[in-house]
Design a protein around this motif. Sequence first.
Motif, PDB file in Angstrom:
ATOM      1  N   SER A 297      38.098  46.688  47.052  1.00 24.99           N
ATOM      2  CA  SER A 297      37.899  45.245  47.170  1.00 24.99           C
ATOM      3  C   SER A 297      36.421  44.903  47.200  1.00 24.99           C
ATOM      4  CB  SER A 297      38.584  44.719  48.441  1.00 24.99           C
ATOM      5  OG  SER A 297      38.325  43.344  48.617  1.00 24.99           O
ATOM      6  N   ALA A 298      35.641  45.725  47.923  1.00 25.86           N
ATOM      7  CA  ALA A 298      34.204  45.485  48.000  1.00 25.86           C
ATOM      8  C   ALA A 298      33.554  45.656  46.642  1.00 25.86           C
ATOM      9  CB  ALA A 298      33.571  46.437  49.016  1.00 25.86           C
ATOM     10  N   ALA A 299      33.989  46.698  45.901  1.00 27.52           N
ATOM     11  CA  ALA A 299      33.420  46.935  44.579  1.00 27.52           C
ATOM     12  C   ALA A 299      33.733  45.791  43.628  1.00 27.52           C
ATOM     13  CB  ALA A 299      33.955  48.247  44.010  1.00 27.52           C
ATOM     14  N   ALA A 300      34.863  45.150  43.832  1.00 24.39           N
ATOM     15  CA  ALA A 300      35.262  44.039  42.963  1.00 24.39           C
ATOM     16  C   ALA A 300      34.570  42.736  43.335  1.00 24.39           C
ATOM     17  CB  ALA A 300      36.774  43.849  43.028  1.00 24.39           C
ATOM     18  N   GLY A 301      33.731  42.767  44.367  1.00 29.71           N
ATOM     19  CA  GLY A 301      32.992  41.559  44.716  1.00 29.71           C
ATOM     20  C   GLY A 301      33.328  41.014  46.081  1.00 29.71           C
ATOM     21  N   GLY A 302      34.127  41.726  46.868  1.00 27.82           N
ATOM     22  CA  GLY A 302      34.416  41.277  48.217  1.00 27.82           C
ATOM     23  C   GLY A 302      35.772  40.620  48.327  1.00 27.82           C
ATOM     24  N   GLN A 303      36.178  40.382  49.560  1.00 25.22           N
ATOM     25  CA  GLN A 303      37.459  39.756  49.843  1.00 25.22           C
ATOM     26  C   GLN A 303      37.456  38.306  49.383  1.00 25.22           C
ATOM     27  OE1 GLN A 303      38.379  39.871  53.970  1.00 25.22           O
ATOM     28  NE2 GLN A 303      40.316  38.782  53.788  1.00 25.22           N
ATOM     29  N   GLU A 304      38.603  37.854  48.867  1.00 25.99           N
ATOM     30  CA  GLU A 304      38.713  36.469  48.429  1.00 25.99           C
ATOM     31  C   GLU A 304      38.771  35.538  49.637  1.00 25.99           C
ATOM     32  OE1 GLU A 304      38.781  34.995  45.252  1.00 25.99           O
ATOM     33  OE2 GLU A 304      37.967  36.954  44.755  1.00 25.99           O
ATOM     34  N   VAL A 305      38.012  34.463  49.580  1.00 28.70           N
ATOM     35  CA  VAL A 305      37.978  33.464  50.645  1.00 28.70           C
ATOM     36  C   VAL A 305      38.214  32.098  50.015  1.00 28.70           C
ATOM     37  CG1 VAL A 305      36.549  32.339  52.389  1.00 28.70           C
ATOM     38  CG2 VAL A 305      36.398  34.808  52.071  1.00 28.70           C
ATOM     39  N   ALA A 306      39.112  31.329  50.596  1.00 31.42           N
ATOM     40  CA  ALA A 306      39.386  29.974  50.111  1.00 31.42           C
ATOM     41  C   ALA A 306      38.649  28.965  50.983  1.00 31.42           C
ATOM     42  CB  ALA A 306      40.882  29.688  50.131  1.00 31.42           C
ATOM     43  N   THR A 307      38.100  27.952  50.343  1.00 31.06           N
ATOM     44  CA  THR A 307      37.418  26.867  51.047  1.00 31.06           C
ATOM     45  C   THR A 307      38.114  25.558  50.711  1.00 31.06           C
ATOM     46  OG1 THR A 307      35.301  28.025  50.884  1.00 31.06           O
ATOM     47  CG2 THR A 307      35.227  25.686  51.403  1.00 31.06           C
ATOM     48  N   ALA A 308      38.538  24.847  51.734  1.00 35.52           N
ATOM     49  CA  ALA A 308      39.223  23.564  51.543  1.00 35.52           C
ATOM     50  C   ALA A 308      38.455  22.485  52.296  1.00 35.52           C
ATOM     51  CB  ALA A 308      40.661  23.642  52.041  1.00 35.52           C
TER      52      ALA A 308
END
Length: 218
Positions: A104-115
């Motif tokens: 996950s880190a290699a792919a750019g980090g954990q996905e985070v949603a902002t609302a």
Amino acid sequence: MRSFDVPTLPVDLTAAIERAGYYPALVGDVVAAALAGEQVRSHLVHLETTFDHDVIRRHVTVLVLTPSRLVIAHADDHADEAAGASVTDGVGGAGASTDAELDSAAAGGQEVATATTESIPLSAVRGVMLTHVVSDPQNYVPGSLGRELTLTLGWGAVSRVDLLPATCGDPGCDADHGYDGTISSDDIALRVSATADGDVALQQAIGFAHALSASLGQ
């Protein structure tokens, strides 16, 4: 995890958010929290897909008209670079990261949603602009209003300045007359296409614009 008492949204608004399919539970909750139980007169849910290098990202915007406010909710997602860095920092030491976390880190980090939600009093809304795009205008069918439109709303948070050299009307005059310009509000613009979004989405956008326009100045 702590939970909050969130008001229930109208059935048709909930259905529209679920059809968009973009974290519907999250989007529904933030919209309901912003509305705080106020009556919904009209709404528009718009899903947009963008390309970020080799990553496909989606964004959803929800516009809700109440008797006193225009409520706007926008949600998108991105990679949490800080989380990715903290995972890689733990490699080889105590509490070393798992292979899945490293991937996950290699792919750019954990996905985070902002609302994000914003509430604008109707008295502050300065303009509702509909731009209709009509192909083959010489064969325009009366009442069709084209297959694409852009809905632009302004309430003064963002303004656009258009400047042109001023003239005195004398074609032979080469004096400097400064500039003429216009300042227009351009806070949010949504492009809706019947081809990409469907005829129903286009009609809903027109209907929302009409409802909002009719509410201004009341």
